[in-house]
Write a protein that holds these residues in place. Structure first.
Motif, mmCIF file in Angstrom:
data_model
loop_
_atom_site.group_PDB
_atom_site.id
_atom_site.type_symbol
_atom_site.label_atom_id
_atom_site.label_comp_id
_atom_site.label_asym_id
_atom_site.label_seq_id
_atom_site.Cartn_x
_atom_site.Cartn_y
_atom_site.Cartn_z
ATOM 1 N N GLY A 68 25.726 59.369 88.576
ATOM 2 C CA GLY A 68 25.016 60.585 88.194
ATOM 3 C C GLY A 68 25.777 61.596 87.372
ATOM 4 N N LYS A 69 26.972 61.230 86.900
ATOM 5 C CA LYS A 69 27.756 62.189 86.122
ATOM 6 C C LYS A 69 27.421 62.125 84.632
ATOM 7 N N ASP A 70 27.703 63.222 83.937
ATOM 8 C CA ASP A 70 27.534 63.262 82.484
ATOM 9 C C ASP A 70 28.713 62.535 81.854
ATOM 10 N N LYS A 71 28.463 61.328 81.335
ATOM 11 C CA LYS A 71 29.572 60.523 80.821
ATOM 12 C C LYS A 71 30.066 60.990 79.448
ATOM 13 N N TYR A 72 29.448 62.024 78.902
ATOM 14 C CA TYR A 72 29.982 62.607 77.669
ATOM 15 C C TYR A 72 31.113 63.587 77.985
ATOM 16 N N LYS A 73 31.336 63.856 79.258
ATOM 17 C CA LYS A 73 32.430 64.752 79.671
ATOM 18 C C LYS A 73 33.516 63.929 80.349
ATOM 19 N N GLU A 74 34.728 64.485 80.404
ATOM 20 C CA GLU A 74 35.860 63.776 80.984
ATOM 21 C C GLU A 74 36.431 64.584 82.138
ATOM 22 N N THR A 75 36.460 64.014 83.336
ATOM 23 C CA THR A 75 36.959 64.745 84.500
ATOM 24 C C THR A 75 37.832 63.848 85.370
ATOM 25 N N LYS B 149 22.827 77.741 64.679
ATOM 26 C CA LYS B 149 23.290 77.283 65.999
ATOM 27 C C LYS B 149 24.364 76.203 65.924
ATOM 28 N N TYR B 150 24.763 75.821 64.711
ATOM 29 C CA TYR B 150 25.898 74.904 64.590
ATOM 30 C C TYR B 150 27.214 75.679 64.644
ATOM 31 N N LYS B 151 27.126 77.009 64.637
ATOM 32 C CA LYS B 151 28.325 77.845 64.715
ATOM 33 C C LYS B 151 28.378 78.526 66.074
ATOM 34 N N GLU B 152 29.566 78.982 66.473
ATOM 35 C CA GLU B 152 29.744 79.593 67.775
ATOM 36 C C GLU B 152 30.277 81.009 67.600
ATOM 37 N N THR B 153 29.544 82.005 68.092
ATOM 38 C CA THR B 153 29.978 83.389 67.919
ATOM 39 C C THR B 153 29.751 84.177 69.211
ATOM 40 N N GLU B 154 30.236 85.404 69.211
ATOM 41 C CA GLU B 154 30.061 86.260 70.383
ATOM 42 C C GLU B 154 28.684 86.926 70.397
ATOM 43 N N GLU B 155 27.888 86.635 69.368
ATOM 44 C CA GLU B 155 26.535 87.197 69.319
ATOM 45 C C GLU B 155 25.487 86.083 69.458
ATOM 46 N N ASP B 156 25.857 84.968 70.070
ATOM 47 C CA ASP B 156 24.926 83.843 70.135
ATOM 48 C C ASP B 156 23.763 84.097 71.095
ATOM 49 N N PHE B 157 24.024 84.823 72.188
ATOM 50 C CA PHE B 157 22.997 84.986 73.220
ATOM 51 C C PHE B 157 22.812 86.464 73.553
ATOM 52 N N VAL B 158 21.614 86.809 73.983
ATOM 53 C CA VAL B 158 21.310 88.193 74.367
ATOM 54 C C VAL B 158 20.592 88.129 75.729
ATOM 55 N N LEU B 159 20.903 89.102 76.584
ATOM 56 C CA LEU B 159 20.263 89.148 77.897
ATOM 57 C C LEU B 159 18.889 89.798 77.761
ATOM 58 N N VAL B 160 17.863 89.176 78.341
ATOM 59 C CA VAL B 160 16.518 89.754 78.273
ATOM 60 C C VAL B 160 15.936 89.894 79.684
ATOM 61 N N ALA C 75 18.925 70.068 82.721
ATOM 62 C CA ALA C 75 18.056 70.253 81.549
ATOM 63 C C ALA C 75 18.494 69.325 80.419
ATOM 64 N N LYS C 76 19.802 69.245 80.199
ATOM 65 C CA LYS C 76 20.316 68.359 79.148
ATOM 66 C C LYS C 76 20.041 66.892 79.482
ATOM 67 N N ARG C 77 20.178 66.512 80.764
ATOM 68 C CA ARG C 77 19.892 65.119 81.159
ATOM 69 C C ARG C 77 18.431 64.783 80.858
ATOM 70 N N HIS C 78 17.539 65.719 81.195
ATOM 71 C CA HIS C 78 16.117 65.496 80.897
ATOM 72 C C HIS C 78 15.891 65.374 79.394
ATOM 73 N N LEU C 79 16.544 66.244 78.636
ATOM 74 C CA LEU C 79 16.341 66.239 77.191
ATOM 75 C C LEU C 79 16.848 64.935 76.560
ATOM 76 N N GLU C 80 18.050 64.526 76.932
ATOM 77 C CA GLU C 80 18.586 63.275 76.376
ATOM 78 C C GLU C 80 17.679 62.092 76.719
ATOM 79 N N LYS D 26 24.759 74.356 74.222
ATOM 80 C CA LYS D 26 24.444 74.587 72.804
ATOM 81 C C LYS D 26 25.370 73.773 71.911
ATOM 82 N N ARG D 27 26.667 73.763 72.236
ATOM 83 C CA ARG D 27 27.649 72.999 71.465
ATOM 84 C C ARG D 27 27.315 71.507 71.486
ATOM 85 N N GLU D 28 26.906 71.010 72.649
ATOM 86 C CA GLU D 28 26.600 69.583 72.760
ATOM 87 C C GLU D 28 25.335 69.212 71.981
ATOM 88 N N LEU D 29 24.329 70.070 72.019
ATOM 89 C CA LEU D 29 23.109 69.765 71.271
ATOM 90 C C LEU D 29 23.351 69.919 69.772
#
Lengths: 207, 207, 207, 207
Positions: A45-52, B48-59, B178-183, B12-15
């Protein structure tokens, strides 16, 4: 065991880079000792894209965990069948679009055979008229049953088995050879799919 | 909130590595608190291919920005519907070729159902005769309407909804799920497209 | 020789990033001296996705190893044919799905010709009505025979040769030019496959 | 100019990661000043997958080099047309399989129009019934002629132009916007190709 861990971690990293573990699918193992049989297998059940440090757990010949990293993959039974019936040192199970597709299209034939394509050399088939056959078995939700069915297809000549809509299990004497077999299989599956499309569409008629 | 930020930044980085944010499309969120409901959501219109300190906002629960990073994604309304109707902790919306294609081909059926394919296990469907159904809704340029229409399809069993020609929204109790479901969804969509081609071309006849 | 080694290591790394060495397939070489003819060639059976100090071995005009890194690729004979018949400084042999597919579909024609597509400029074909022809030869398990057959197709105008179900051999005055030719070939092959599908399916009728 | 150089280097790196410069194809530019018009443009014939201090050269409104990095891309004339006729700050020209394919299939129609697909929002088309049209021009080996033909298609609404079998030219007020337009175009082209296949094969009949 550190060396086996590193070898397995390395092949896991390379298969992850190919995106061959969608949705936490897939499982890998490497043999650590022969008598008694023990192997490192991916934790369930682990995410195999990560390394731990909890990626792999040592199991005995019954699939019982001997270390504490977590629950062994539910499909450990298949890896153990491979080690009990062959001299393999590493076994890889992954899901790809084309291995699933080939497993479905050729399921009723029970196997797929490749010839006249250079890549079968990766399996040591060097003759001009040599061929490579990969058995296909039905999928079973019950894993001991699946393990038994897969085990029955393993012979001295087998290096890979397709499970219908459930990916491929492939092995080799070590991680390097197992990966070579896997890469060659995936190339052959994708190539076969393209050839089938070409044939169905009579592409030679429109050149 | 730092931990939630990091978890969302990581997914976000992984997607992004999968190229699932073409043309600044897509939006992501992670729940920060339940009462009152607050979540971090991607800022509108950023690469979203870049990573910054303004990527997310609390709502807050009405989608109003509580921090200053920028304007929340216009589709925040859909994320809020997910959090209000489920116990999800993370919600992901991305555009891929095959999720758009499935959403278009199956739109008139109103949903797509998968069975007999191992990857549905990623949704906890373990039975031999289990199945996974993903609803499909029409797209609306008016986002409150779209939020309402999506919300109406959310039930205890739903984990993902397709919007016609407008990608998928998928969720899980945390970013990992969520990522497991998406993949798994994306694998299933791509596999289904390949099966449809095989069927339309009668590939089994040319094996 | 260090500079030649580095140039070859660099192009190997770039082709590996494109996944053009499945199952340890493929082999590369770079000329080191003209009189006598010597070149660095990839060592047989290695994983070309990895980088080591034993990746290449120096060989003479008969393919005999002059250094100790290991056994030269069995297909060194083809590289030597290229250096003996042209002024090439680098020769690349890789397997891709589409170069195999083109080699199979066009095998009976004996060659494939491209025109009216901008990418043939990569071969210096700049005229509006210019064209690029790539010969296709049958595959032979016997490598001296294969070397001879490939050699016979090499002329002043040839920059690439397809071997049926066995990939492409392409060359240039240095690694940069050889790689430019290879990238252009692969684009042209993939584009041609897509055009053939479009033609067979009459896509222009359904626009 | 350092800032413009860095902005162009950054977008070049991102497009290289997408493999959009096969065989040294493609060229990029960024405007440096308006009066007089100057821009940085990629140097001719370089491997755009590599990063060097000679990647770009400053040119004037006639395409004449103002700095010493090397010969400006032969297609600089097209970039200058864009800057002279629009308020664009960055212009990108790349070859992909699907932009070539769309340019060929729709060539006789003279343009392709997208509607009912969310990604056209990347061009600021937000209405439910909005649409995006991309003109297609014939290719000319003579570059001044090609520049003229492309220039004639540029209007206030145009953001991209396809050249038959010769890729796309796309622009935006800066590198960020130009890249957003390009990514959206490529998604739309690939999606359209998949829709055409689905239509030609009557996939809706085999669901």
């Amino acid at each position: 065991m550190i060396s086996a861990w590193n070898e397995l971690a390395c092949v896991k990293r390379e298969l992850a880079a190919r995106d061959w573990f969608p949705g936490t699918s897939g499982n890998l193992s490497i043999k650590v000792s022969n008598k008694p049989l023990t192997c490192l297998v991916t934790v369930s059940g682990k995410d195999k894209y990560k390394e731990t440090e909890e990626d792999f757990v040592l199991v005995d010949q019954d699939g019982k965990a001997l270390t504490e990293q977590g629950k062994p993959s539910a499909e450990t039974v298949i890896h153990l069948e491979v080690y009990k019936r062959t001299d393999a040192g590493c076994s890889l199970h992954v899901h790809t679009l084309d291995n699933n597709l080939i497993s479905e299209l050729y399921a009723e034939k029970g196997s797929i055979t490749f010839r006249n394509v250079e890549l079968i050399k990766a399996f040591g088939v060097l003759d001009a008229d040599g061929e490579l056959t990969i058995p296909i078995v039905e999928n079973f939700a019950d894993l001991p049953t699946l393990g038994k069915v897969v085990g029955e297809q393993i012979s001295a000549d087998t290096k890979a088995i397709l499970i219908r809509n459930h990916g491929i299990t492939v092995w080799g004497k070590n991680a390097f050879e197992a990966k070579r077999h896997l890469e060659a299989c995936e190339f052959l599956f994708s190539y076969q799919m393209k050839l089938l499309h070409a044939k169905a569409l009579n592409l030679k008629e429109v050149l």
